[in-house]
Write a protein that holds these residues in place. Structure first.
Motif, PDB file in Angstrom:
ATOM      1  N   ASP A 177       0.833  -1.196   0.000  1.00  0.00           N
ATOM      2  CA  ASP A 177       0.000   0.000   0.000  1.00  0.00           C
ATOM      3  C   ASP A 177       0.874   1.254   0.000  1.00  0.00           C
ATOM      4  O   ASP A 177       1.876   1.332   0.692  1.00  0.00           O
ATOM      5  CB  ASP A 177      -0.914  -0.008   1.229  1.00  0.00           C
ATOM      6  N   LYS A 178       0.438   2.227  -0.777  1.00  0.00           N
ATOM      7  CA  LYS A 178       1.160   3.487  -0.895  1.00  0.00           C
ATOM      8  C   LYS A 178       0.201   4.650  -0.688  1.00  0.00           C
ATOM      9  O   LYS A 178      -1.007   4.493  -0.659  1.00  0.00           O
ATOM     10  CB  LYS A 178       1.792   3.619  -2.291  1.00  0.00           C
ATOM     11  N   PHE A 179       0.797   5.832  -0.557  1.00  0.00           N
ATOM     12  CA  PHE A 179       0.026   7.062  -0.607  1.00  0.00           C
ATOM     13  C   PHE A 179      -0.042   7.534  -2.061  1.00  0.00           C
ATOM     14  O   PHE A 179       0.618   6.978  -2.935  1.00  0.00           O
ATOM     15  CB  PHE A 179       0.652   8.129   0.290  1.00  0.00           C
ATOM     16  N   GLY A 180      -0.856   8.525  -2.321  1.00  0.00           N
ATOM     17  CA  GLY A 180      -0.998   9.029  -3.676  1.00  0.00           C
ATOM     18  C   GLY A 180      -1.754  10.341  -3.672  1.00  0.00           C
ATOM     19  O   GLY A 180      -1.825  11.036  -2.656  1.00  0.00           O
ATOM     20  N   TYR A 181      -2.348  10.689  -4.799  1.00  0.00           N
ATOM     21  CA  TYR A 181      -3.071  11.954  -4.950  1.00  0.00           C
ATOM     22  C   TYR A 181      -4.449  11.710  -5.554  1.00  0.00           C
ATOM     23  O   TYR A 181      -4.641  10.764  -6.321  1.00  0.00           O
ATOM     24  CB  TYR A 181      -2.303  12.917  -5.868  1.00  0.00           C
ATOM     25  N   MET A 182      -5.398  12.568  -5.238  1.00  0.00           N
ATOM     26  CA  MET A 182      -6.700  12.515  -5.897  1.00  0.00           C
ATOM     27  C   MET A 182      -6.825  13.595  -6.970  1.00  0.00           C
ATOM     28  O   MET A 182      -7.740  13.554  -7.782  1.00  0.00           O
ATOM     29  CB  MET A 182      -7.853  12.620  -4.894  1.00  0.00           C
ATOM     30  N   THR A 183      -5.899  14.558  -6.955  1.00  0.00           N
ATOM     31  CA  THR A 183      -5.899  15.583  -7.992  1.00  0.00           C
ATOM     32  C   THR A 183      -4.855  15.258  -9.049  1.00  0.00           C
ATOM     33  O   THR A 183      -3.880  14.548  -8.784  1.00  0.00           O
ATOM     34  CB  THR A 183      -5.586  16.967  -7.384  1.00  0.00           C
ATOM     35  N   LYS A 184      -5.040  15.797 -10.227  1.00  0.00           N
ATOM     36  CA  LYS A 184      -4.124  15.527 -11.338  1.00  0.00           C
ATOM     37  C   LYS A 184      -2.828  16.321 -11.180  1.00  0.00           C
ATOM     38  O   LYS A 184      -2.786  17.385 -10.547  1.00  0.00           O
ATOM     39  CB  LYS A 184      -4.798  15.883 -12.666  1.00  0.00           C
ATOM     40  N   SER A 185      -1.791  15.806 -11.800  1.00  0.00           N
ATOM     41  CA  SER A 185      -0.475  16.418 -11.705  1.00  0.00           C
ATOM     42  C   SER A 185      -0.487  17.867 -12.184  1.00  0.00           C
ATOM     43  O   SER A 185       0.144  18.740 -11.568  1.00  0.00           O
ATOM     44  CB  SER A 185       0.541  15.612 -12.527  1.00  0.00           C
ATOM     45  N   ARG A 186      -1.202  18.153 -13.253  1.00  0.00           N
ATOM     46  CA  ARG A 186      -1.219  19.509 -13.794  1.00  0.00           C
ATOM     47  C   ARG A 186      -1.860  20.491 -12.807  1.00  0.00           C
ATOM     48  O   ARG A 186      -1.464  21.655 -12.727  1.00  0.00           O
ATOM     49  CB  ARG A 186      -1.931  19.548 -15.145  1.00  0.00           C
ATOM     50  N   VAL A 187      -2.869  20.011 -12.049  1.00  0.00           N
ATOM     51  CA  VAL A 187      -3.518  20.865 -11.050  1.00  0.00           C
ATOM     52  C   VAL A 187      -2.539  21.183  -9.928  1.00  0.00           C
ATOM     53  O   VAL A 187      -2.411  22.336  -9.489  1.00  0.00           O
ATOM     54  CB  VAL A 187      -4.782  20.187 -10.485  1.00  0.00           C
ATOM     55  N   ARG A 188      -1.817  20.183  -9.492  1.00  0.00           N
ATOM     56  CA  ARG A 188      -0.847  20.388  -8.412  1.00  0.00           C
ATOM     57  C   ARG A 188       0.294  21.288  -8.867  1.00  0.00           C
ATOM     58  O   ARG A 188       0.711  22.199  -8.148  1.00  0.00           O
ATOM     59  CB  ARG A 188      -0.302  19.037  -7.922  1.00  0.00           C
TER      60      ARG A 188
ATOM     61  N   VAL B  24     -14.367  -3.817  -6.629  1.00  0.00           N
ATOM     62  CA  VAL B  24     -13.846  -4.555  -5.477  1.00  0.00           C
ATOM     63  C   VAL B  24     -12.413  -4.980  -5.767  1.00  0.00           C
ATOM     64  O   VAL B  24     -12.107  -5.486  -6.847  1.00  0.00           O
ATOM     65  CB  VAL B  24     -14.723  -5.784  -5.183  1.00  0.00           C
ATOM     66  N   GLY B  25     -11.535  -4.729  -4.824  1.00  0.00           N
ATOM     67  CA  GLY B  25     -10.139  -5.124  -4.986  1.00  0.00           C
ATOM     68  C   GLY B  25      -9.339  -4.224  -5.889  1.00  0.00           C
ATOM     69  O   GLY B  25      -8.186  -4.538  -6.223  1.00  0.00           O
ATOM     70  N   SER B  26      -9.901  -3.103  -6.304  1.00  0.00           N
ATOM     71  CA  SER B  26      -9.193  -2.202  -7.214  1.00  0.00           C
ATOM     72  C   SER B  26      -8.014  -1.540  -6.515  1.00  0.00           C
ATOM     73  O   SER B  26      -7.962  -1.430  -5.291  1.00  0.00           O
ATOM     74  CB  SER B  26     -10.151  -1.135  -7.753  1.00  0.00           C
ATOM     75  N   ARG B  27      -7.064  -1.102  -7.323  1.00  0.00           N
ATOM     76  CA  ARG B  27      -5.869  -0.436  -6.801  1.00  0.00           C
ATOM     77  C   ARG B  27      -6.281   0.851  -6.085  1.00  0.00           C
ATOM     78  O   ARG B  27      -7.165   1.568  -6.542  1.00  0.00           O
ATOM     79  CB  ARG B  27      -4.909  -0.126  -7.943  1.00  0.00           C
ATOM     80  N   PHE B  28      -5.608   1.135  -4.988  1.00  0.00           N
ATOM     81  CA  PHE B  28      -5.956   2.328  -4.218  1.00  0.00           C
ATOM     82  C   PHE B  28      -4.700   2.900  -3.585  1.00  0.00           C
ATOM     83  O   PHE B  28      -3.896   2.175  -2.998  1.00  0.00           O
ATOM     84  CB  PHE B  28      -6.971   1.979  -3.119  1.00  0.00           C
ATOM     85  N   GLU B  29      -4.526   4.196  -3.726  1.00  0.00           N
ATOM     86  CA  GLU B  29      -3.462   4.910  -3.048  1.00  0.00           C
ATOM     87  C   GLU B  29      -4.110   5.944  -2.136  1.00  0.00           C
ATOM     88  O   GLU B  29      -4.922   6.750  -2.579  1.00  0.00           O
ATOM     89  CB  GLU B  29      -2.544   5.598  -4.062  1.00  0.00           C
ATOM     90  N   MET B  30      -3.775   5.905  -0.863  1.00  0.00           N
ATOM     91  CA  MET B  30      -4.368   6.821   0.097  1.00  0.00           C
ATOM     92  C   MET B  30      -4.033   8.256  -0.289  1.00  0.00           C
ATOM     93  O   MET B  30      -2.860   8.649  -0.275  1.00  0.00           O
ATOM     94  CB  MET B  30      -3.851   6.518   1.505  1.00  0.00           C
ATOM     95  N   PRO B  31      -5.021   9.059  -0.662  1.00  0.00           N
ATOM     96  CA  PRO B  31      -4.721  10.409  -1.136  1.00  0.00           C
ATOM     97  C   PRO B  31      -4.213  11.317  -0.019  1.00  0.00           C
ATOM     98  O   PRO B  31      -4.810  11.385   1.059  1.00  0.00           O
ATOM     99  CB  PRO B  31      -6.053  10.902  -1.700  1.00  0.00           C
ATOM    100  N   VAL B  32      -3.113  12.010  -0.304  1.00  0.00           N
ATOM    101  CA  VAL B  32      -2.571  12.902   0.714  1.00  0.00           C
ATOM    102  C   VAL B  32      -3.432  14.157   0.854  1.00  0.00           C
ATOM    103  O   VAL B  32      -3.340  14.849   1.880  1.00  0.00           O
ATOM    104  CB  VAL B  32      -1.099  13.263   0.410  1.00  0.00           C
TER     105      VAL B  32
END
Length: 557
Positions: free
Chosen positions: A88-99, A326-334
């Motif tokens: 499991d990793k962290f990740g983002y819910m917004t797109k790279s261009r927005v950030r 169900v079971g889809s990839r998920f990265e905890m959004p920071v």
């Protein structure tokens, strides 16, 4: 470059290379590890622990016991949880261009500006808003839930370069599965469990409970009030001879209230086991008890906790719109873990009515117990009366309501050690802001626009703020007004749009959507198994945290 100055999150390879004592245990071949010579020796510099990790090891010593925000080497964890492609990793819910377009510049000038803002957020005497309508127990439910779903042990605050959240390991499973209570179960983490009594099913595993230090009456009085108070003898989490809590997540022993709530969760599981054994249940008692406890806990999170924190409309919208496999990839959004879900720091009260023996105690007392060996195991007169924290129907002289959600932190948190003012909360506020900076979080405005939520105006952001705080926001050409740190924005939005009663539109959407996403992808969650509550409750077909502490029998009769 030494390990102390490596920017960003610690890599697994560096973690193991820097700690020779772990290499043999983890089967890492020294000749293939970065920073080692052919003989498997460190280069002298590489073998030194990073600054954050060394500081954390000091902070978690028995005299301090502060695990919250502590950093540990990834080498402390099982290798498969670090190196696995499915880790499991962290990740983002917004797109790279927005950030990229909206994040603050990562430089010394911005760091200094955020430090000024953090100081003001934690400045003494600035809490002017009334209490909210939310019972104070939900401040600590929020902390408990956080410890159930996130644990970042390796990101750095002093990185000179942006840190990509997707390389940071989340050392908690990102689902509401109570792994902070159950650990890896009685087959592996046997130290958390008590074996079945003679004549009981072999699967009737209960969670271990602790004892109290005798010091007079305390805890709940139940329907009899003060006349019903007794001297508790077994109302603490279990502890070693060194007084370390024997629980699935040490962060749940950081303050008296969350520790007592963890104890209630232990009792909750055990009460279900008792009921199953008494009814003659013929299946696997532990599996069924864990299933019932987890599903009822999830129900209470979705139907009791989230509506109070996000508002019912945001929860309903998330349930209707969030659809993941169900079971889809998920990265905890920071955007969730580093910003929106850190609302709880503003809900903490300066003092609490803990029980009939401890009336209106300062927040320093809530933390004092874990730092003073004389208070461990938890003294019998310090056992928390949860009738003052949840709407159980039992009357107490003073009911604790949480403070409203705003951008001001409780001044009592500046005196957590009982020794007078210290900079801890100013440091905490600044660290929250700096973590968002280093991880390249988008601004609050850009996040709101990206998620289709109304954007606060400058007038709204500054409405009601003292002049010195407005002045900081206006520095550098109004940098923080144009690109407002997401955590700060979410707190201000809550006060501006809901009067601080719950999160505003953006904060609520981030939090509710993240929780529903976690539940949708979990095949065994309440959203995927057609679950309806069956345990005793005040309202048939419902189940709340007040019901949970009632089933756990921690509120008296």
């Amino acid at each position: 470059m030494s390990t102390e100055t490596i920017p960003g999150a610690e890599s697994p390879e560096d973690a193991f290379a820097a700690q020779p004592f772990l290499r043999d245990q983890l089967g890492v071949n020294g000749s293939h590890a970065r920073g080692l010579d052919a003989a498997g020796n460190g280069d002298g510099e590489r073998s030194r622990l990073p600054v954050d990790i060394r500081a954390s090891l000091e902070a978690v010593r028995p005299g301090h016991g502060r695990f919250h925000g502590a950093k540990f080497s990834l080498g402390y964890f099982p290798a498969h949880e670090v190196f696995s492609s499915a880790a499991d990793k962290f990740g983002y819910m917004t797109k790279s261009r927005v950030r990229k377009a909206s994040r603050l510049p990562l430089d010394d000038s911005t760091r200094a500006l955020l430090a000024q803002l953090g100081d003001l957020m934690a400045d003494s005497g600035r809490e002017t808003a009334d209490d909210s309508a939310t019972p104070a127990g939900f401040t600590y439910v929020g902390q408990f839930v956080d410890h159930d779903i996130t644990l970042d042990v390796s990101s750095a605050l002093d990185s000179s370069a942006l840190v990509d959240a997707t390389v940071i390991n989340n050392m908690r499973s990102p689902m509401l599965d109570l792994d902070s209570v159950y650990g890896r179960g009685p087959a592996v983490d046997t130290f958390l469990y008590r074996s079945p009594a003679e004549g009981e099913p072999a699967s009737a595993f209960r969670l271990l409970l602790g004892v109290n230090t005798p010091s007079g009456p305390g805890g709940p009085g139940g329907s009899a009030g003060e006349a019903g108070v007794v001297t508790p003898t077994a109302s603490d989490v279990p502890r070693t001879s060194a007084l370390t809590a024997i629980i699935g997540d040490p962060r749940n022993n950081e303050n008296l209230i969350v520790s007592q709530f963890h104890f209630a969760m232990l009792r909750f599981h055990n009460a279900i086991v008792d009921s199953l054994v008494a009814s003659g249940f013929t299946g696997d008692v532990f599996v069924e008890a864990k299933r019932q406890a987890t599903l009822h806990y999830q129900w209470a999170v979705v139907n009791d906790f989230l509506p109070r924190i996000c508002g019912q409309a945001a929860v309903d919208a998330a349930l209707a719109s969030v659809s993941v496999a169900v079971g889809s990839r998920f990265e905890m959004p920071v955007e969730f873990s580093v910003a929106a879900y850190r609302f709880g720091h503003s809900m903490i009260r300066d003092q609490y009515w803990l029980n009939f023996a401890l009336r209106n105690r300062p927040m320093s007392d809530v933390f004092l117990f874990v730092h003073d060996p004389d208070h461990l195991p938890v003294r019998s007169n310090w056992v928390v009366d949860f009738n003052a924290f949840f709407e159980t129907g039992f009357t107490v002289p003073i009911f604790n309501n949480a403070r409203k959600i705003d951008s001001v932190l409780a001044s009592a948190l500046e005196n957590l050690d009982g020794q007078g003012p210290n900079p801890m909360m100013k440091i905490l506020a600044t660290r929250n802001l700096l973590r968002g900076l280093v991880l390249g979080l988008p601004s609050g405005q850009a996040t709101a626009a990206a998620l289709g939520v109304p954007v606060l105006t400058t007038a709204q952001l500054t409405d009601g703020l003292p002049a010195d705080e407005v002045a900081v926001l206006q520095q550098q050409g109004g940098l923080l007004l144009a690109k407002t740190p997401l955590w700060y924005y979410v707190l201000r939005e809550a006060m501006v749009t809901t009067g601080g009663e719950h999160l505003g539109p953006l904060g609520a959407k981030i939090v509710a959507d993240t929780f529903v996403t976690m539940l949708r992808r979990d095949a065994l969650s309440m959203l995927n198994v057609g679950f309806a509550p069956t345990l005793p409750s005040a309202v048939a077909g419902d189940f709340t945290f007040a019901d949970l502490v009632r089933v756990a029998k921690v509120i008296g009769e």
